[in-house]
Design a protein around this motif. Structure first.
Motif, short mmCIF file in Angstrom:
data_model
loop_
_atom_site.label_atom_id
_atom_site.label_comp_id
_atom_site.label_asym_id
_atom_site.label_seq_id
_atom_site.Cartn_x
_atom_site.Cartn_y
_atom_site.Cartn_z
N ASN A 142 0.84 -1.22 0.00
CA ASN A 142 0.00 0.00 0.00
C ASN A 142 0.87 1.26 0.00
OD1 ASN A 142 -2.47 1.34 -0.04
ND2 ASN A 142 -2.53 1.54 2.20
N ASN A 143 1.90 1.24 -0.84
CA ASN A 143 2.84 2.35 -0.88
C ASN A 143 2.97 2.85 -2.32
OD1 ASN A 143 5.18 4.03 -0.82
ND2 ASN A 143 5.92 2.95 1.00
N LYS A 144 2.20 3.86 -2.66
CA LYS A 144 2.17 4.37 -4.03
C LYS A 144 3.49 5.02 -4.46
CE LYS A 144 -0.78 6.95 -7.24
NZ LYS A 144 -2.02 7.74 -7.38
N PRO A 145 4.14 5.87 -3.63
CA PRO A 145 5.42 6.46 -4.06
C PRO A 145 6.49 5.40 -4.34
CG PRO A 145 4.51 7.69 -2.20
CD PRO A 145 3.67 6.46 -2.36
N PHE A 146 6.54 4.37 -3.49
CA PHE A 146 7.50 3.27 -3.67
C PHE A 146 7.21 2.55 -4.99
CE2 PHE A 146 9.38 -0.63 -1.20
CZ PHE A 146 10.39 -0.72 -2.13
N ALA A 147 5.94 2.26 -5.24
CA ALA A 147 5.54 1.55 -6.46
C ALA A 147 5.87 2.38 -7.70
CB ALA A 147 4.05 1.23 -6.42
N TRP A 148 5.57 3.66 -7.65
CA TRP A 148 5.86 4.53 -8.78
C TRP A 148 7.37 4.67 -9.00
CZ3 TRP A 148 3.37 8.17 -12.21
CH2 TRP A 148 2.00 7.92 -12.35
N ALA A 149 8.12 4.70 -7.92
CA ALA A 149 9.59 4.78 -8.03
C ALA A 149 10.12 3.58 -8.79
CB ALA A 149 10.24 4.87 -6.65
N PHE A 150 9.61 2.38 -8.43
CA PHE A 150 10.06 1.18 -9.15
C PHE A 150 9.64 1.24 -10.61
CE2 PHE A 150 9.81 -2.99 -10.97
CZ PHE A 150 10.99 -3.58 -10.54
N ALA A 151 8.40 1.62 -10.88
CA ALA A 151 7.90 1.66 -12.25
C ALA A 151 8.73 2.61 -13.11
CB ALA A 151 6.44 2.06 -12.26
N LEU A 156 12.90 3.41 -17.33
CA LEU A 156 14.17 4.00 -17.76
C LEU A 156 15.24 2.92 -17.99
CD1 LEU A 156 14.40 7.16 -15.45
CD2 LEU A 156 13.96 7.11 -17.92
N SER A 157 15.27 1.92 -17.10
CA SER A 157 16.29 0.88 -17.20
C SER A 157 16.05 -0.05 -18.38
CB SER A 157 16.33 0.07 -15.89
OG SER A 157 16.71 0.87 -14.81
N THR A 158 14.84 -0.64 -18.43
CA THR A 158 14.56 -1.62 -19.48
C THR A 158 14.18 -0.97 -20.81
OG1 THR A 158 12.26 -1.83 -18.73
CG2 THR A 158 13.86 -3.38 -17.82
N GLY A 159 13.73 0.28 -20.74
CA GLY A 159 13.36 0.97 -21.98
C GLY A 159 14.49 1.74 -22.61
N PHE A 160 15.53 2.06 -21.82
CA PHE A 160 16.60 2.90 -22.37
C PHE A 160 18.01 2.42 -22.03
CE2 PHE A 160 19.35 6.75 -22.13
CZ PHE A 160 19.38 7.01 -23.48
N LEU A 161 18.30 2.14 -20.75
CA LEU A 161 19.67 1.81 -20.36
C LEU A 161 20.09 0.40 -20.78
CD1 LEU A 161 19.77 3.33 -16.75
CD2 LEU A 161 20.55 4.36 -18.89
N LEU A 162 19.27 -0.60 -20.46
CA LEU A 162 19.66 -1.99 -20.67
C LEU A 162 19.66 -2.46 -22.12
CD1 LEU A 162 17.91 -3.47 -17.52
CD2 LEU A 162 20.36 -3.24 -17.90
N PRO A 163 18.71 -2.03 -22.98
CA PRO A 163 18.76 -2.50 -24.37
C PRO A 163 20.08 -2.18 -25.07
CG PRO A 163 16.64 -1.50 -23.92
CD PRO A 163 17.50 -1.23 -22.72
N ILE A 388 1.72 2.84 -14.82
CA ILE A 388 1.74 4.30 -14.68
C ILE A 388 0.48 4.93 -15.27
CG2 ILE A 388 2.93 6.40 -15.47
CD1 ILE A 388 5.56 4.76 -15.26
N SER A 389 -0.01 4.34 -16.37
CA SER A 389 -1.17 4.90 -17.07
C SER A 389 -2.47 4.70 -16.29
CB SER A 389 -1.30 4.26 -18.46
OG SER A 389 -0.16 4.51 -19.23
#
Length: 482
Positions: A142-151, A156-163, A388-389
């Motif tokens: 029940n922690n929205k900021p934590f969840a959004w931080a991971f998302a 950023l990681s899987t969409g930009f850094l890691l590929p 996020i959406s």
């Protein structure tokens, strides 16, 4: 900029993360009574089950256990298995291989926990099952900021850094073996990737289902042949790995700490246990009990590290085709003066036995490994865009992600390896920090689920989860199983 990147890297990948990964995996192993060993038979049996709706027809919203396994393996088996193993040896010596094994064994327990949570808190979005750490952090903690931080970190990681890490290794390997220009490689990768990712999870999982067994099987078969040629050296190689891991080897005794750090680091990068990527694929599976997919994903860690990574390590160590850098400067071992650390070690190793095809074989294997990993990264990033959406499907964000991952794939082909690996490590590290903290807080729910699974198994019935007996808050998907 390079100094800033290195400073961030040193913070993210401090010894604290290495200890967190090892100790949390060890804790889960003991707390759950060695589930990665107790359930080996179930892991293999469950691979080929699932994917059905309650009426027995093929699920339109979910994928089969094997497809979810293949999708997760496509994420786990990538450059880490070829370039990453070589880098671990190059930085930490042969002892790093032992610590890769250790993080795989204890990490398998972490993988079971996170994948089970992915299943427990999944939901139906956009006509398909969606889930992952952002979902179980929000619903379970029940922690929205934590969840959004991971998302956000994951996008950023899987969409930009890691590929870019994956495409960079493809570019290096194809240029070395076939003299392909990085620009040509980049354009080809972007073209084929675009065709696949626009088809969504069903198309991605279908491609992974056929490509992953072929690519992993072929690579392991090649390794078995080379091991067969060098069967008499196996005791010496094991001795080299163990002596180097614990400081008993004269040459590598001074870099034990480096061996542990790089073994764990590259092990996490390769098998992704605890990193938070596999729960996205696990959540997409249609199964009758969350533990079932947890066990399947626990087995995928073994396939990645104990099979594929070990195959690479043995090929390199058998042939002596590697360098080991000295942290103080220079080299402890320099058998390949002109080789760039990474896939070239493996290419040289295979070429020792198959001069005409060795380099090309490794280049093609790496291309398949890395390309399917980029596919999996897209699915993970798309799932977090969906999170996020919210309830509405955001087409603009979705197309923005597609463009971002295609650009990242191309950029990785035309940039230097050191830069992309450092950025990739930062992405992996941030995800691991957030996810491991989350599953430590949530693992008690998995313990109850495992008790429920065991209880039904003892009664000789196929386990099905009924949330009305446990009333896990926000696990709404399972409320209908009465």
């Amino acid at each position: 900029m390079e100094n800033i990147i290195n400073a961030i890297y040193n913070i993210v990948w401090s010894d604290a993360l290495v200890y967190l990964c090892m100790l949390s995996g060890l804790y889960f192993t003991i707390r759950f009574k060695f589930p990665q060993i107790r359930y080996i038979k179930d892991m293999i049996t469950l691979l080929f089950k699932g994917g059905k709706s309650e009426d027995g027809s093929e699920s339109e919203k979910g994928i089969s256990s094997f497809q979810a396994f293949s999708l997760a393996i496509s994420g786990r088996v990538g450059t880490g298995n070829i370039a990453g193993v070589a880098t671990a040896i190059g930085m930490g010596g042969p002892g790093a291989v032992f610590w890769m094994w250790m993080i795989a064994i204890v990490g398998s327990a972490s993988a079971i926990i996170e994948a089970t949570l992915g299943q427990l808190y999944k939901e139906v979005k956009d006509g398909q099952y969606r889930g992952g750490p952002a979902f179980y952090i929000l619903k379970g903690l029940n922690n929205k900021p934590f969840a959004w931080a991971f998302a956000i970190v994951t996008v950023l990681s899987t969409g930009f850094l890691l590929p870019s890490v994956q495409s960079n290794s493809i570019s290096i390997a194809l240029e070395s073996s076939f003299n392909f220009s990085p620009i040509t490689t980049g354009l080809c990768l972007v073209f084929f990737l675009a065709i696949i990712i626009i088809g969504g999870v069903k198309r991605i999982s279908k491609v992974a289902e056929f490509v992953v067994p072929f690519m992993a099987g072929s690579y392991i078969l090649m390794a078995i042949v080379i091991i067969g040629f060098n069967i008499s050296q196996i005791p010496a190689i094991f001795s080299l790995i163990l002596d180097s891991a614990f400081g008993g080897h004269a040459a590598f005794g001074g870099i034990v700490g480096t061996a542990i750090s790089w073994g764990v680091k590259r092990g996490i990068y390769s098998n992704e246990a605890g990193q938070g990527t596999a729960p996205h694929a696990a959540a997409a599976a249609a199964v009758s009990h969350p533990i079932k997919q947890g066990l399947v994903q626990g087995f995928s860690v073994y396939v990645d590290t104990l099979f594929v990574c070990t195959a690479t390590a043995f090929m390199i160590l058998f042939t002596g085709m590697y360098n080991v850098e000295n942290p103080a400067g220079g080299f402890i071992v320099q058998n390949l003066p002109n080789a760039q650390m990474g896939p070239e070690f493996t290419q040289y190793a295979v070429s020792q036995h198959f001069p005409n095809i060795g380099s090309a074989f490794v280049a093609l294997a790496l291309t398949f490994f890395a390309f399917t990993t980029i596919m999996a990264y897209y699915y993970i990033a798309e799932t977090n865009i969906s999170f996020i959406s919210g309830k509405r499907k955001n087409t603009l964000l979705l197309w923005g992600l597609r463009i971002l991952i295609l650009v990242s794939t191309y950029v990785g082909c035309v940039t230097t390896a050191k830069d992309v690996w450092t950025l990739g490590d930062i992405g992996v590290g941030l995800m691991a920090w957030l996810n491991i903290i989350a599953i430590i807080f949530l693992h008690g729910k998995v313990y109850k689920l495992m008790q429920d699974y065991d209880s039904q198994k003892k009664q000789k019935i196929d386990p099905k989860f009924n949330n009305s007996l446990y009333q896990f808050k926000n696990a709404n998907f399972w409320n209908k199983h009465d």
